[in-house]
Design a protein around this motif. Structure first.
Motif, PDB file in Angstrom:
ATOM      1  N   TYR A  73     -88.790   9.212  14.618  1.00 33.93           N
ATOM      2  CA  TYR A  73     -88.895  10.202  13.560  1.00 33.93           C
ATOM      3  C   TYR A  73     -90.013  11.185  13.884  1.00 33.93           C
ATOM      4  N   LYS A  74     -89.837  12.415  13.503  1.00 30.94           N
ATOM      5  CA  LYS A  74     -90.884  13.420  13.652  1.00 30.94           C
ATOM      6  C   LYS A  74     -91.802  13.288  12.448  1.00 30.94           C
ATOM      7  N   ASP A  81     -84.335  13.496   7.084  1.00 26.48           N
ATOM      8  CA  ASP A  81     -84.224  14.579   8.061  1.00 26.48           C
ATOM      9  C   ASP A  81     -85.243  14.488   9.193  1.00 26.48           C
ATOM     10  N   ASN A  82     -86.207  13.607   9.083  1.00 22.98           N
ATOM     11  CA  ASN A  82     -87.212  13.453  10.132  1.00 22.98           C
ATOM     12  C   ASN A  82     -86.671  12.703  11.352  1.00 22.98           C
ATOM     13  N   ILE A  84     -85.020  12.001  14.666  1.00 27.20           N
ATOM     14  CA  ILE A  84     -84.642  12.845  15.807  1.00 27.20           C
ATOM     15  C   ILE A  84     -83.873  12.068  16.878  1.00 27.20           C
ATOM     16  N   LEU A  85     -83.932  10.726  16.822  1.00 27.77           N
ATOM     17  CA  LEU A  85     -83.228   9.924  17.819  1.00 27.77           C
ATOM     18  C   LEU A  85     -82.904   8.559  17.228  1.00 27.77           C
ATOM     19  N   THR A 102     -88.156  15.897  24.756  1.00 29.75           N
ATOM     20  CA  THR A 102     -87.789  15.583  23.376  1.00 29.75           C
ATOM     21  C   THR A 102     -88.980  15.800  22.445  1.00 29.75           C
ATOM     22  N   TYR A 109     -95.237  11.476  16.026  1.00 24.20           N
ATOM     23  CA  TYR A 109     -93.919  10.841  15.949  1.00 24.20           C
ATOM     24  C   TYR A 109     -94.112   9.388  15.532  1.00 24.20           C
TER      25      TYR A 109
END
Length: 137
Positions: A73-74, A81-82, A84-85, A102, A109
């Protein structure tokens, strides 16, 4: 009378075995501990000049672990929505590589890891937040 007692004893033994095999064992082993995170676990991850960031861990759970849910997560908030993978990393793998591009320099992160058994039982969650360093001087 002896035959009746032997029959009752046999039924009790079978019932106890069935409870142990199906109920007690499952209830006793229902808890899958969180995996132990190895890297990155510090506050920063320096990927200066590297093509990948390696994530490593130790599976603590039962022998019937099928895979680990691996998420990044960002930011510090590990939801929505955080994300990312998201990957399923199948055992016996205990590491996962993510391309360095990335990540953004200076960004925080959070990586999250959870073991999943063959029966679909999910374990406790392990997580760690870190700040990316891409241009250390």
């Amino acid at each position: 009378m002896k035959k009746v007692l032997v029959s009752i004893l046999l039924i009790v033994c079978l019932a106890v075995s069935a409870v142990y095999a199906m109920g007690f064992k499952r209830g006793f082993m229902d808890s899958i501990p969180a995996p132990q995170l190895i890297s990155p676990v510090s506050e920063t991850a320096d990927i200066t000049g590297k093509d990948y960031l390696d994530f490593k861990w130790i599976v603590i759970g039962l022998m019937d672990i099928d895979y680990c849910d691996f998420k990044i997560y960002k930011g510090y908030n590990a939801y929505g929505d955080n994300l990312i993978l998201k990957e399923q990393v199948f055992t016996p793998d205990r590491d996962f590589r993510v391309k360095a591009d990335t990540f953004e320099d200076g960004q925080v992160y959070t990586w999250v890891l959870k073991e999943v058994s063959y029966s679909g039982l999910k374990g406790d969650t392990a997580y760690n937040s870190f700040r990316i360093i891409k241009n250390s001087k």
